[in-house]
Design a protein around this motif. Structure first.
Motif, short mmCIF file in Angstrom:
data_model
loop_
_atom_site.label_atom_id
_atom_site.label_comp_id
_atom_site.label_asym_id
_atom_site.label_seq_id
_atom_site.Cartn_x
_atom_site.Cartn_y
_atom_site.Cartn_z
N TYR A 99 6.20 -62.20 -67.54
CA TYR A 99 6.77 -60.97 -66.99
C TYR A 99 6.09 -60.62 -65.69
N ALA A 100 6.78 -59.82 -64.91
CA ALA A 100 6.23 -59.32 -63.65
C ALA A 100 5.22 -58.22 -63.95
N ASP A 101 4.15 -58.18 -63.17
CA ASP A 101 3.13 -57.14 -63.38
C ASP A 101 3.71 -55.74 -63.26
N SER A 102 4.74 -55.60 -62.44
CA SER A 102 5.31 -54.27 -62.19
C SER A 102 5.99 -53.67 -63.42
N VAL A 103 6.31 -54.51 -64.41
CA VAL A 103 7.00 -54.00 -65.60
C VAL A 103 6.12 -54.06 -66.85
N ARG A 104 4.89 -54.48 -66.68
CA ARG A 104 3.96 -54.58 -67.81
C ARG A 104 3.87 -53.27 -68.56
N GLY A 105 4.05 -53.34 -69.87
CA GLY A 105 3.92 -52.15 -70.71
C GLY A 105 5.14 -51.25 -70.71
N TYR A 144 16.28 -61.27 -64.25
CA TYR A 144 15.84 -61.16 -62.87
C TYR A 144 16.51 -59.93 -62.27
N ARG A 145 15.99 -59.48 -61.14
CA ARG A 145 16.61 -58.35 -60.47
C ARG A 145 16.55 -58.54 -58.96
N GLN A 146 17.50 -57.90 -58.31
CA GLN A 146 17.55 -57.95 -56.85
C GLN A 146 17.90 -56.58 -56.32
N ALA A 147 16.97 -56.01 -55.57
CA ALA A 147 17.18 -54.72 -54.93
C ALA A 147 17.76 -54.96 -53.53
N PRO A 148 18.43 -53.97 -52.97
CA PRO A 148 19.02 -54.13 -51.63
C PRO A 148 17.97 -54.56 -50.60
N GLY A 149 18.27 -55.59 -49.85
CA GLY A 149 17.38 -56.06 -48.82
C GLY A 149 16.18 -56.85 -49.30
N LYS A 150 16.13 -57.12 -50.61
CA LYS A 150 14.99 -57.86 -51.17
C LYS A 150 15.46 -59.14 -51.85
N ASN A 166 11.79 -49.02 -70.52
CA ASN A 166 11.29 -47.66 -70.74
C ASN A 166 10.53 -47.18 -69.51
N SER A 167 10.33 -45.89 -69.44
CA SER A 167 9.56 -45.29 -68.34
C SER A 167 10.06 -45.80 -66.99
N LEU A 168 11.35 -45.75 -66.81
CA LEU A 168 11.95 -46.31 -65.60
C LEU A 168 11.52 -45.53 -64.36
N LYS A 169 11.37 -46.26 -63.27
CA LYS A 169 10.96 -45.70 -61.99
C LYS A 169 12.07 -45.95 -60.96
N THR A 170 12.03 -45.17 -59.90
CA THR A 170 13.06 -45.35 -58.86
C THR A 170 13.02 -46.77 -58.29
N GLU A 171 11.83 -47.35 -58.25
CA GLU A 171 11.72 -48.71 -57.70
C GLU A 171 12.26 -49.78 -58.63
N ASP A 172 12.68 -49.40 -59.83
CA ASP A 172 13.35 -50.35 -60.73
C ASP A 172 14.83 -50.49 -60.41
N ARG A 212 15.67 -61.89 -54.92
CA ARG A 212 15.76 -61.81 -56.38
C ARG A 212 14.38 -62.17 -56.96
N GLU A 213 13.97 -61.41 -57.98
CA GLU A 213 12.65 -61.63 -58.55
C GLU A 213 12.72 -61.65 -60.07
N LEU A 214 11.78 -62.36 -60.66
CA LEU A 214 11.69 -62.41 -62.11
C LEU A 214 11.23 -61.06 -62.65
N VAL A 215 11.89 -60.62 -63.71
CA VAL A 215 11.44 -59.43 -64.44
C VAL A 215 10.70 -59.89 -65.70
N GLU A 216 11.40 -60.57 -66.58
CA GLU A 216 10.79 -61.16 -67.77
C GLU A 216 11.62 -62.35 -68.20
#
Length: 115
Positions: A59-65, A37-43, A83-89, A45-49
């Motif tokens: 898994y969360a749609d945001s991390v698919r693939g 799971y992950r938790q970003a500031p002000g958000k 892989n292919s990490l984004k700032t929103e990760d 906690r959400e499932l990742v996988e």
């Protein structure tokens, strides 16, 4: 009782990769569903996988693939290849173990994606 210790977080540039590891100790590891799971500031906690003892994966749609969870029951380890990490990760990533009403959390590891 299950104890969970995460490792592998850090700072990475957008498009880069990281591999998180979670070492479990205590009860029978193989029968637990293990998750990240992950938790970003002000958000919230959400499932990742997550992966069941039988190998089923959610898994969360945001991390698919991009992210892949795996487990090694013999070593009592669970991994998250990112892989292919984004700032929103960017978030604190937590290892989780669940079996029925039993839920355990690790202390978390920070992942920061920034140029």
């Amino acid at each position: 009782q299950v104890q969970l210790v995460e490792s592998g977080g850090g700072l990475v540039q957008p498009g880069g990769s990281l591999r998180l590891s979670c070492a479990a100790s205590g009860s029978v590891f193989s029968i637990y569903t293990m998750g990240w799971y992950r938790q970003a500031p002000g958000k919230q906690r959400e499932l990742v996988e997550r992966i069941t003892y039988g190998g089923g994966i959610d898994y969360a749609d945001s991390v698919r693939g991009r992210f892949t969870i795996s487990r090694d029951n013999a070593k009592k380890m669970v991994y998250l290849q990112m892989n292919s990490l984004k700032t929103e990760d960017t978030a604190v990533y937590y290892c989780n173990a669940e079996r029925g009403v039993l839920i355990y959390w690790g202390q978390g590891t920070q992942v920061t994606v920034s140029s």
